[in-house]
Scaffold this motif. Structure first.
Motif, mmCIF file in Angstrom:
data_model
loop_
_atom_site.group_PDB
_atom_site.id
_atom_site.type_symbol
_atom_site.label_atom_id
_atom_site.label_comp_id
_atom_site.label_asym_id
_atom_site.label_seq_id
_atom_site.Cartn_x
_atom_site.Cartn_y
_atom_site.Cartn_z
ATOM 1 N N ASN A 15 51.293 4.422 47.988
ATOM 2 C CA ASN A 15 51.684 3.248 47.192
ATOM 3 C C ASN A 15 50.504 2.673 46.408
ATOM 4 O O ASN A 15 50.320 1.477 46.330
ATOM 5 C CB ASN A 15 52.286 2.158 48.079
ATOM 6 N N PRO A 61 45.441 -5.380 45.726
ATOM 7 C CA PRO A 61 46.722 -5.540 46.415
ATOM 8 C C PRO A 61 47.508 -6.758 45.944
ATOM 9 O O PRO A 61 48.734 -6.731 45.944
ATOM 10 C CB PRO A 61 46.335 -5.693 47.888
ATOM 11 N N SER A 62 46.842 -7.820 45.521
ATOM 12 C CA SER A 62 47.560 -9.015 45.089
ATOM 13 C C SER A 62 48.309 -8.793 43.785
ATOM 14 O O SER A 62 49.251 -9.505 43.479
ATOM 15 C CB SER A 62 46.592 -10.179 44.939
ATOM 16 N N LYS A 65 53.052 -4.595 42.832
ATOM 17 C CA LYS A 65 54.427 -5.064 43.012
ATOM 18 C C LYS A 65 54.818 -4.884 44.461
ATOM 19 O O LYS A 65 54.642 -3.820 45.043
ATOM 20 C CB LYS A 65 55.393 -4.275 42.122
ATOM 21 N N LYS A 66 55.357 -5.937 45.009
ATOM 22 C CA LYS A 66 55.814 -5.875 46.389
ATOM 23 C C LYS A 66 57.282 -5.472 46.373
ATOM 24 O O LYS A 66 58.015 -5.811 45.442
ATOM 25 C CB LYS A 66 55.629 -7.229 47.067
#
Length: 165
Positions: A15, A61-62, A65-66
């Motif tokens: 990811n 990571p911020s 896209k989650k």
């Protein structure tokens, strides 16, 4: 000693997250080195997941896209409830710490006032004692007669004591 060609480590993309892989040197299989040293020759390397994107920089990571979360799911509600409790607990600890600090400040202010009052009292007492001492020393100086005779010589004690005869 000859070195074998090291195989390039394969990059695994999870990811868009960088993977740390261990790379073994060819010398680790060398029979001339002890086993304890050969185990130390594995070097971890940080391999970017996508080095060509953003000029060789990976996406933090911020900014990734989650995965979408169903806000009606039980798991989401449980996570939100746990988070809300954690936030409430953190705020309570913060308020308690602030209250404790304020109480300590008040105690120290009171102690400071007591100590300043004690300083004033002791300063007055010292002044009174100094005055008494100086007055006593002045009275002693007035009562002492300068010795007769030549200045700079001490008086000679009487060598013939009289018995009152």
């Amino acid at each position: 000693m000859s070195r074998r060609q090291q195989p390039k480590p394969s990059t695994a993309d999870h990811n868009g997250v960088s993977v740390i892989q261990s790379q073994a040197h060819a010398t680790s299989s060398s029979p001339s080195l002890p086993a304890a040293i050969t185990g130390l020759q594995q070097v971890p390397q940080l391999i970017p997941a996508n080095p060509s994107a953003a000029g060789g920089k990976s996406i933090p990571p911020s900014k990734m896209k989650k995965p979408s979360v169903d806000k009606d799911s039980e798991e989401y509600r449980q996570r939100r409830e746990r988070n809300n409790l954690a936030v409430k607990k953190s705020r309570m600890r913060s308020k308690q710490k602030a209250m404790d600090t304020q109480q300590r400040v008040n105690e120290l202010k009171e102690e400071n006032e007591r100590l300043e009052a004690k300083i004033k009292l002791l300063s007055k007492e010292l002044s009174v004692l100094k005055d008494l001492f100086l007055e006593h020393a002045h009275n002693l100086a007035d009562n002492v007669q300068p010795p007769s005779g030549v200045e700079g010589t001490s008086p000679v004690p009487n060598s013939n004591p009289t018995n009152g005869q």
